[in-house]
Design a protein around this motif. Sequence first.
Motif, mmCIF file in Angstrom:
data_model
loop_
_atom_site.group_PDB
_atom_site.id
_atom_site.type_symbol
_atom_site.label_atom_id
_atom_site.label_comp_id
_atom_site.label_asym_id
_atom_site.label_seq_id
_atom_site.Cartn_x
_atom_site.Cartn_y
_atom_site.Cartn_z
ATOM 1 N N PHE A 80 0.800 -1.211 0.000
ATOM 2 C CA PHE A 80 0.000 0.000 0.000
ATOM 3 C C PHE A 80 0.842 1.275 0.000
ATOM 4 O O PHE A 80 0.516 2.240 -0.695
ATOM 5 N N ASP A 81 1.913 1.316 0.784
ATOM 6 C CA ASP A 81 2.748 2.519 0.833
ATOM 7 C C ASP A 81 3.447 2.778 -0.504
ATOM 8 O O ASP A 81 3.692 3.936 -0.871
ATOM 9 N N GLU A 82 3.784 1.723 -1.210
ATOM 10 C CA GLU A 82 4.478 1.869 -2.486
ATOM 11 C C GLU A 82 3.524 2.102 -3.647
ATOM 12 O O GLU A 82 3.935 2.475 -4.751
ATOM 13 N N GLY A 83 2.233 1.852 -3.402
ATOM 14 C CA GLY A 83 1.240 2.079 -4.442
ATOM 15 C C GLY A 83 1.303 1.076 -5.580
ATOM 16 O O GLY A 83 0.952 1.403 -6.718
ATOM 17 N N ILE A 84 1.740 -0.148 -5.275
ATOM 18 C CA ILE A 84 1.786 -1.191 -6.302
ATOM 19 C C ILE A 84 1.290 -2.514 -5.711
ATOM 20 O O ILE A 84 1.230 -2.677 -4.485
ATOM 21 N N PHE A 85 0.911 -3.438 -6.588
ATOM 22 C CA PHE A 85 0.590 -4.776 -6.133
ATOM 23 C C PHE A 85 0.950 -5.779 -7.210
ATOM 24 O O PHE A 85 1.133 -5.427 -8.387
ATOM 25 N N TYR A 86 1.061 -7.023 -6.769
ATOM 26 C CA TYR A 86 1.452 -8.114 -7.661
ATOM 27 C C TYR A 86 0.355 -9.172 -7.685
ATOM 28 O O TYR A 86 -0.152 -9.576 -6.633
ATOM 29 N N LYS A 97 2.698 -6.937 -12.361
ATOM 30 C CA LYS A 97 2.906 -5.808 -11.460
ATOM 31 C C LYS A 97 2.011 -4.663 -11.915
ATOM 32 O O LYS A 97 2.064 -4.251 -13.074
ATOM 33 N N LYS A 98 1.166 -4.157 -10.992
ATOM 34 C CA LYS A 98 0.194 -3.141 -11.355
ATOM 35 C C LYS A 98 0.194 -1.984 -10.354
ATOM 36 O O LYS A 98 0.618 -2.144 -9.204
ATOM 37 N N ALA A 99 -0.285 -0.835 -10.816
ATOM 38 C CA ALA A 99 -0.400 0.331 -9.947
ATOM 39 C C ALA A 99 -1.628 0.188 -9.054
ATOM 40 O O ALA A 99 -2.704 -0.194 -9.508
ATOM 41 N N LEU A 100 -1.453 0.471 -7.768
ATOM 42 C CA LEU A 100 -2.536 0.374 -6.794
ATOM 43 C C LEU A 100 -3.168 1.753 -6.650
ATOM 44 O O LEU A 100 -2.597 2.653 -6.038
ATOM 45 N N PRO A 196 8.015 -5.227 -15.259
ATOM 46 C CA PRO A 196 7.645 -3.833 -15.547
ATOM 47 C C PRO A 196 6.251 -3.531 -15.012
ATOM 48 O O PRO A 196 5.418 -4.427 -14.865
ATOM 49 N N LEU A 197 6.010 -2.279 -14.714
ATOM 50 C CA LEU A 197 4.696 -1.854 -14.256
ATOM 51 C C LEU A 197 3.739 -1.790 -15.443
ATOM 52 O O LEU A 197 4.001 -1.085 -16.417
ATOM 53 N N GLU A 198 2.662 -2.548 -15.357
ATOM 54 C CA GLU A 198 1.711 -2.571 -16.464
ATOM 55 C C GLU A 198 0.988 -1.238 -16.599
ATOM 56 O O GLU A 198 0.711 -0.549 -15.610
ATOM 57 N N GLU A 199 0.699 -0.874 -17.838
ATOM 58 C CA GLU A 199 -0.075 0.327 -18.069
ATOM 59 C C GLU A 199 -1.503 0.126 -17.572
ATOM 60 O O GLU A 199 -2.078 -0.949 -17.718
ATOM 61 N N THR A 200 -2.055 1.192 -16.973
ATOM 62 C CA THR A 200 -3.420 1.130 -16.476
ATOM 63 C C THR A 200 -4.349 1.793 -17.473
ATOM 64 O O THR A 200 -4.154 2.965 -17.828
ATOM 65 N N GLU A 202 -7.385 3.737 -19.044
ATOM 66 C CA GLU A 202 -8.141 4.880 -18.552
ATOM 67 C C GLU A 202 -9.480 4.421 -17.980
ATOM 68 O O GLU A 202 -10.201 3.630 -18.583
ATOM 69 N N GLY A 203 -9.782 4.913 -16.779
ATOM 70 C CA GLY A 203 -11.028 4.541 -16.121
ATOM 71 C C GLY A 203 -10.919 3.323 -15.230
ATOM 72 O O GLY A 203 -11.873 2.988 -14.519
ATOM 73 N N THR A 204 -9.764 2.640 -15.248
ATOM 74 C CA THR A 204 -9.555 1.457 -14.410
ATOM 75 C C THR A 204 -9.008 1.864 -13.047
ATOM 76 O O THR A 204 -8.068 2.648 -12.965
ATOM 77 N N VAL A 205 -9.603 1.351 -11.985
ATOM 78 C CA VAL A 205 -9.137 1.631 -10.624
ATOM 79 C C VAL A 205 -8.730 0.307 -9.980
ATOM 80 O O VAL A 205 -9.589 -0.499 -9.627
ATOM 81 N N HIS A 206 -7.426 0.091 -9.857
ATOM 82 C CA HIS A 206 -6.942 -1.127 -9.224
ATOM 83 C C HIS A 206 -6.962 -0.972 -7.707
ATOM 84 O O HIS A 206 -6.512 0.025 -7.168
ATOM 85 N N SER A 207 -7.488 -1.975 -7.021
ATOM 86 C CA SER A 207 -7.500 -1.999 -5.564
ATOM 87 C C SER A 207 -7.717 -3.431 -5.115
ATOM 88 O O SER A 207 -8.041 -4.311 -5.928
ATOM 89 N N PHE A 208 -7.560 -3.678 -3.832
ATOM 90 C CA PHE A 208 -7.826 -5.015 -3.308
ATOM 91 C C PHE A 208 -9.292 -5.382 -3.533
ATOM 92 O O PHE A 208 -9.620 -6.501 -3.941
ATOM 93 N N LEU A 209 -10.187 -4.434 -3.303
ATOM 94 C CA LEU A 209 -11.616 -4.697 -3.432
ATOM 95 C C LEU A 209 -12.010 -5.001 -4.867
ATOM 96 O O LEU A 209 -12.861 -5.860 -5.132
#
Length: 213
Positions: A80-86, A97-100, A196-200, A202-209
Amino acid sequence: MYAAFTLVVFICLTASTHADHHQPCHAPNMTGFMSVVSIKGEVKAFGAFTYDSIGKKLRFRSNESYPHNASIGLDVLMLFDEGIFYEIDSKNQSCEKKALRCIQHPLDIPDDATFMTTVNAGSSSIEGEGLKISAWTGSMADKKGTYFMAVTMECLPVGTFYVYESSSFLFSLTEVDIEIKDPDLLVVPPICLGQPLEETLEGTVHSFLNEFM
């Protein structure tokens, strides 16, 4: 599981807001099991979790052998602090690897949560037959939903109910220990290093939920 669902829904429908002096607490390190059930009763996932409350890390691995045929096979490591997840696939030795984009999750009360009430589940007069819990509520970060969270007096989550227009989910916890039993689960696996960090889109919100929607 369904008892927890009933408890959370009951609290949501009957609780009234109390004084503002109640401040959200924050859960300790935890290891346990988490189930995710839709409002229609569909078991979305069941598995083990490990949570580092100080390092702000969460690992959740769904159990494919769960007898109710959970519809989501998932292994995620949230930083969470790094703003990424796997998203990890150990069977195929692959990793994404994606942006959180949103850090809300069902293991900690958000700082802006509103206190609702304190209730006793079970019996408060018979030793060992009751559980005192507090209920909290608030809006989702995207303002498109509402959550209701029940925690013990020691700030251990019991269940969190997320309500959206299109879907609603209950996250419930069982067999919780206040320790990290296997710290290696919170270390980025070798198959994920250098990804590499995958491109997100537009309109996609990555989160645990969002992994369960």
